[in-house]
Write a protein that holds these residues in place. Structure first.
Motif, PDB file in Angstrom:
ATOM      1  N   SER A 175      56.410 -33.187 -35.369  1.00 53.37           N
ATOM      2  CA  SER A 175      56.422 -31.664 -35.024  1.00 53.37           C
ATOM      3  C   SER A 175      55.021 -30.983 -36.042  1.00 53.37           C
ATOM      4  O   SER A 175      54.647 -29.869 -35.584  1.00 53.37           O
ATOM      5  CB  SER A 175      57.580 -30.878 -35.103  1.00 53.37           C
ATOM      6  OG  SER A 175      58.151 -30.844 -36.383  1.00 53.37           O
ATOM      7  N   ASN A 176      54.702 -31.474 -37.041  1.00 51.57           N
ATOM      8  CA  ASN A 176      53.674 -31.081 -37.724  1.00 51.57           C
ATOM      9  C   ASN A 176      52.177 -31.444 -37.269  1.00 51.57           C
ATOM     10  O   ASN A 176      51.308 -30.417 -37.700  1.00 51.57           O
ATOM     11  CB  ASN A 176      53.637 -31.595 -39.141  1.00 51.57           C
ATOM     12  CG  ASN A 176      55.002 -31.325 -39.834  1.00 51.57           C
ATOM     13  OD1 ASN A 176      55.509 -30.236 -39.908  1.00 51.57           O
ATOM     14  ND2 ASN A 176      55.586 -32.294 -40.824  1.00 51.57           N
ATOM     15  N   VAL A 177      52.144 -32.138 -36.164  1.00 55.34           N
ATOM     16  CA  VAL A 177      50.722 -32.453 -35.629  1.00 55.34           C
ATOM     17  C   VAL A 177      50.711 -31.451 -34.406  1.00 55.34           C
ATOM     18  O   VAL A 177      51.452 -31.381 -33.544  1.00 55.34           O
ATOM     19  CB  VAL A 177      50.821 -34.033 -35.309  1.00 55.34           C
ATOM     20  CG1 VAL A 177      49.427 -34.164 -34.186  1.00 55.34           C
ATOM     21  CG2 VAL A 177      50.946 -34.911 -36.336  1.00 55.34           C
ATOM     22  N   LYS A 178      49.610 -30.829 -34.491  1.00 57.92           N
ATOM     23  CA  LYS A 178      49.364 -29.896 -33.277  1.00 57.92           C
ATOM     24  C   LYS A 178      48.103 -30.486 -32.548  1.00 57.92           C
ATOM     25  O   LYS A 178      47.565 -30.129 -31.202  1.00 57.92           O
ATOM     26  CB  LYS A 178      49.135 -28.636 -33.844  1.00 57.92           C
ATOM     27  CG  LYS A 178      49.936 -27.952 -34.710  1.00 57.92           C
ATOM     28  CD  LYS A 178      51.223 -27.798 -33.754  1.00 57.92           C
ATOM     29  CE  LYS A 178      52.412 -27.033 -34.911  1.00 57.92           C
ATOM     30  NZ  LYS A 178      53.632 -27.241 -33.976  1.00 57.92           N
ATOM     31  N   GLU A 208      35.023 -27.973 -38.939  1.00 55.02           N
ATOM     32  CA  GLU A 208      35.347 -26.570 -38.743  1.00 55.02           C
ATOM     33  C   GLU A 208      35.268 -25.858 -37.167  1.00 55.02           C
ATOM     34  O   GLU A 208      36.130 -25.037 -36.846  1.00 55.02           O
ATOM     35  CB  GLU A 208      34.645 -25.688 -39.823  1.00 55.02           C
ATOM     36  CG  GLU A 208      34.816 -26.314 -41.221  1.00 55.02           C
ATOM     37  CD  GLU A 208      33.864 -25.632 -42.176  1.00 55.02           C
ATOM     38  OE1 GLU A 208      32.999 -24.707 -41.799  1.00 55.02           O
ATOM     39  OE2 GLU A 208      33.990 -25.791 -43.612  1.00 55.02           O
ATOM     40  N   LEU A 209      34.161 -26.315 -36.856  1.00 55.37           N
ATOM     41  CA  LEU A 209      34.055 -25.639 -35.268  1.00 55.37           C
ATOM     42  C   LEU A 209      35.227 -26.090 -34.206  1.00 55.37           C
ATOM     43  O   LEU A 209      35.639 -25.349 -33.793  1.00 55.37           O
ATOM     44  CB  LEU A 209      32.637 -26.146 -34.645  1.00 55.37           C
ATOM     45  CG  LEU A 209      31.447 -25.662 -35.256  1.00 55.37           C
ATOM     46  CD1 LEU A 209      29.933 -26.173 -34.698  1.00 55.37           C
ATOM     47  CD2 LEU A 209      31.333 -23.952 -35.032  1.00 55.37           C
ATOM     48  N   MET A 210      35.592 -27.425 -34.422  1.00 53.95           N
ATOM     49  CA  MET A 210      36.542 -28.037 -33.735  1.00 53.95           C
ATOM     50  C   MET A 210      37.931 -27.224 -34.074  1.00 53.95           C
ATOM     51  O   MET A 210      38.558 -26.995 -32.992  1.00 53.95           O
ATOM     52  CB  MET A 210      36.820 -29.524 -33.742  1.00 53.95           C
ATOM     53  CG  MET A 210      37.976 -29.861 -33.041  1.00 53.95           C
ATOM     54  SD  MET A 210      37.591 -29.821 -31.293  1.00 53.95           S
ATOM     55  CE  MET A 210      36.295 -31.086 -30.931  1.00 53.95           C
ATOM     56  N   CYS A 211      38.306 -27.150 -35.294  1.00 55.76           N
ATOM     57  CA  CYS A 211      39.379 -26.343 -35.691  1.00 55.76           C
ATOM     58  C   CYS A 211      39.563 -25.138 -34.938  1.00 55.76           C
ATOM     59  O   CYS A 211      40.468 -24.460 -34.547  1.00 55.76           O
ATOM     60  CB  CYS A 211      39.826 -26.432 -37.103  1.00 55.76           C
ATOM     61  SG  CYS A 211      40.088 -28.122 -37.771  1.00 55.76           S
ATOM     62  N   VAL A 241      43.675 -24.189 -34.622  1.00 55.89           N
ATOM     63  CA  VAL A 241      44.689 -24.855 -35.281  1.00 55.89           C
ATOM     64  C   VAL A 241      44.039 -25.184 -36.763  1.00 55.89           C
ATOM     65  O   VAL A 241      42.994 -25.120 -37.164  1.00 55.89           O
ATOM     66  CB  VAL A 241      44.755 -26.563 -34.708  1.00 55.89           C
ATOM     67  CG1 VAL A 241      45.493 -26.485 -33.453  1.00 55.89           C
ATOM     68  CG2 VAL A 241      43.452 -27.216 -34.710  1.00 55.89           C
ATOM     69  N   GLU A 242      45.023 -25.543 -37.630  1.00 57.68           N
ATOM     70  CA  GLU A 242      44.705 -25.573 -39.044  1.00 57.68           C
ATOM     71  C   GLU A 242      44.232 -27.064 -39.312  1.00 57.68           C
ATOM     72  O   GLU A 242      44.981 -27.945 -38.619  1.00 57.68           O
ATOM     73  CB  GLU A 242      45.780 -25.234 -39.743  1.00 57.68           C
ATOM     74  CG  GLU A 242      46.030 -23.597 -39.804  1.00 57.68           C
ATOM     75  CD  GLU A 242      44.899 -22.929 -40.479  1.00 57.68           C
ATOM     76  OE1 GLU A 242      44.110 -23.433 -41.482  1.00 57.68           O
ATOM     77  OE2 GLU A 242      44.642 -22.066 -40.101  1.00 57.68           O
ATOM     78  N   MET A 268      39.299 -31.657 -45.867  1.00 61.41           N
ATOM     79  CA  MET A 268      39.979 -30.528 -45.233  1.00 61.41           C
ATOM     80  C   MET A 268      41.540 -30.403 -44.939  1.00 61.41           C
ATOM     81  O   MET A 268      41.888 -29.342 -44.648  1.00 61.41           O
ATOM     82  CB  MET A 268      39.327 -30.085 -43.981  1.00 61.41           C
ATOM     83  CG  MET A 268      37.757 -29.888 -43.949  1.00 61.41           C
ATOM     84  SD  MET A 268      36.922 -30.045 -42.402  1.00 61.41           S
ATOM     85  CE  MET A 268      37.686 -28.633 -41.623  1.00 61.41           C
ATOM     86  N   GLY A 269      42.257 -31.662 -45.397  1.00 65.20           N
ATOM     87  CA  GLY A 269      43.584 -31.637 -45.014  1.00 65.20           C
ATOM     88  C   GLY A 269      43.709 -32.396 -43.654  1.00 65.20           C
ATOM     89  O   GLY A 269      45.027 -32.448 -43.643  1.00 65.20           O
ATOM     90  N   MET A 270      43.048 -32.809 -42.990  1.00 62.10           N
ATOM     91  CA  MET A 270      43.329 -33.696 -41.882  1.00 62.10           C
ATOM     92  C   MET A 270      44.060 -34.920 -42.144  1.00 62.10           C
ATOM     93  O   MET A 270      43.636 -35.667 -43.160  1.00 62.10           O
ATOM     94  CB  MET A 270      42.194 -33.965 -40.812  1.00 62.10           C
ATOM     95  CG  MET A 270      41.583 -32.596 -40.285  1.00 62.10           C
ATOM     96  SD  MET A 270      40.400 -33.063 -39.150  1.00 62.10           S
ATOM     97  CE  MET A 270      39.857 -31.537 -38.724  1.00 62.10           C
ATOM     98  N   THR A 271      45.083 -35.395 -41.313  1.00 61.87           N
ATOM     99  CA  THR A 271      45.403 -37.087 -41.288  1.00 61.87           C
ATOM    100  C   THR A 271      44.418 -37.811 -40.661  1.00 61.87           C
ATOM    101  O   THR A 271      43.964 -37.567 -39.559  1.00 61.87           O
ATOM    102  CB  THR A 271      46.825 -36.938 -40.872  1.00 61.87           C
ATOM    103  OG1 THR A 271      47.866 -36.108 -41.338  1.00 61.87           O
ATOM    104  CG2 THR A 271      47.167 -38.553 -40.734  1.00 61.87           C
ATOM    105  N   THR A 272      43.955 -38.619 -41.555  1.00 64.04           N
ATOM    106  CA  THR A 272      42.705 -39.469 -41.114  1.00 64.04           C
ATOM    107  C   THR A 272      43.180 -40.883 -40.862  1.00 64.04           C
ATOM    108  O   THR A 272      43.975 -41.490 -41.563  1.00 64.04           O
ATOM    109  CB  THR A 272      41.681 -39.332 -41.964  1.00 64.04           C
ATOM    110  OG1 THR A 272      42.098 -39.886 -43.166  1.00 64.04           O
ATOM    111  CG2 THR A 272      40.963 -37.940 -42.062  1.00 64.04           C
ATOM    112  N   ILE A 273      42.674 -41.493 -39.672  1.00 60.54           N
ATOM    113  CA  ILE A 273      42.984 -43.023 -39.300  1.00 60.54           C
ATOM    114  C   ILE A 273      41.354 -43.442 -39.224  1.00 60.54           C
ATOM    115  O   ILE A 273      40.736 -43.370 -38.373  1.00 60.54           O
ATOM    116  CB  ILE A 273      43.491 -43.095 -37.960  1.00 60.54           C
ATOM    117  CG1 ILE A 273      45.018 -42.469 -38.264  1.00 60.54           C
ATOM    118  CG2 ILE A 273      43.738 -44.319 -37.389  1.00 60.54           C
ATOM    119  CD1 ILE A 273      45.812 -42.498 -36.779  1.00 60.54           C
TER     120      ILE A 273
END
Length: 216
Positions: free
Chosen positions: A4-7, A162-165, A170-171, A191-196
């Protein structure tokens, strides 16, 4: 259980929905008797101002890229026309990753940030009509797309993330971002994203399942 933390799930295109062009580069290099990864090496010299960077920001036409890349290769002692490199950019599509996108779309916003060149009619840089159709179907599923050749910015410039967020409202901390290049993941992670980091299809699906709580 869905996380639920993923938007939002944000995707790169080449090397994610398609096999990496680096595989095609290596095949070409072997065919031509060139050192392995020489094309990547050329693209890493002056990474903000070289032919590749200028093309992806629409600051060069394909014909201008052909000439400038050849000059950069010649400076290192190799003969590599830029037009040959452009012909190697379209990899094989990965249908299972497209299915994962459609599954994600049922639960999250989905979007794409792609570094591409202003050639042809497809963001994947292919001229194959059937592939253009398949790629168009993938892109039709995104809620928002940012192409470097259209906005004049390219990854890893933090502004493009940043443009995408902003576009998705979304944060960064609520986003999962997938890319096959570590250099492009670094600013997203900062920036705080979960990255893969995408290494192959099976690993992508496994890591995305862990990040989102979905099954693929």
């Amino acid at each position: 259980m869905v996380n639920s933390n993923v938007k939002a799930v944000i995707w790169d295109f080449g090397g994610v929905f398609s096999s990496s062009p680096f595989e095609a580069f290596n095949h070409y290099e072997a065919e031509k008797g060139l050192p392995k990864d020489i094309i990547r090496k050329i693209n890493s010299i002056n990474p903000d101002t070289n032919a590749w960077a200028l093309l992806e920001r629409s600051e060069l036409t394909p014909d201008e890229f052909d000439k400038k890349f050849a000059e950069e290769a010649e400076a290192l002692g190799y003969t590599i026309p830029g037009k040959d490199v452009l012909g190697l950019l379209s990899g094989r599509l990965r249908p299972a990753v497209f299915e994962a996108l459609k599954t994600c779309k049922k639960h999250f916003a989905v979007a794409c940030i792609t570094n591409n060149a202003p050639i042809g009619k497809s963001p994947s840089m292919t001229s194959d009509p059937e592939k253009i159709k398949a790629v168009a179907e993938i892109f039709a599923n995104f809620d928002h797309v940012i192409e470097s050749s259209k906005v004049g910015l390219r990854k890893p410039d933090p502004k493009i993330y940043e443009l995408m967020c902003e576009a998705l409202n979304v944060e960064p901390a609520a986003c999962v971002y997938l890319d096959d290049l570590g250099i492009n993941l670094k600013p997203a992670r900062a920036m705080g994203m979960t990255t893969i980091k995408v290494l192959n299809e099976a690993q992508l699906l496994s890591d995305l399942s862990e990040a989102t709580g979905l099954e693929f």
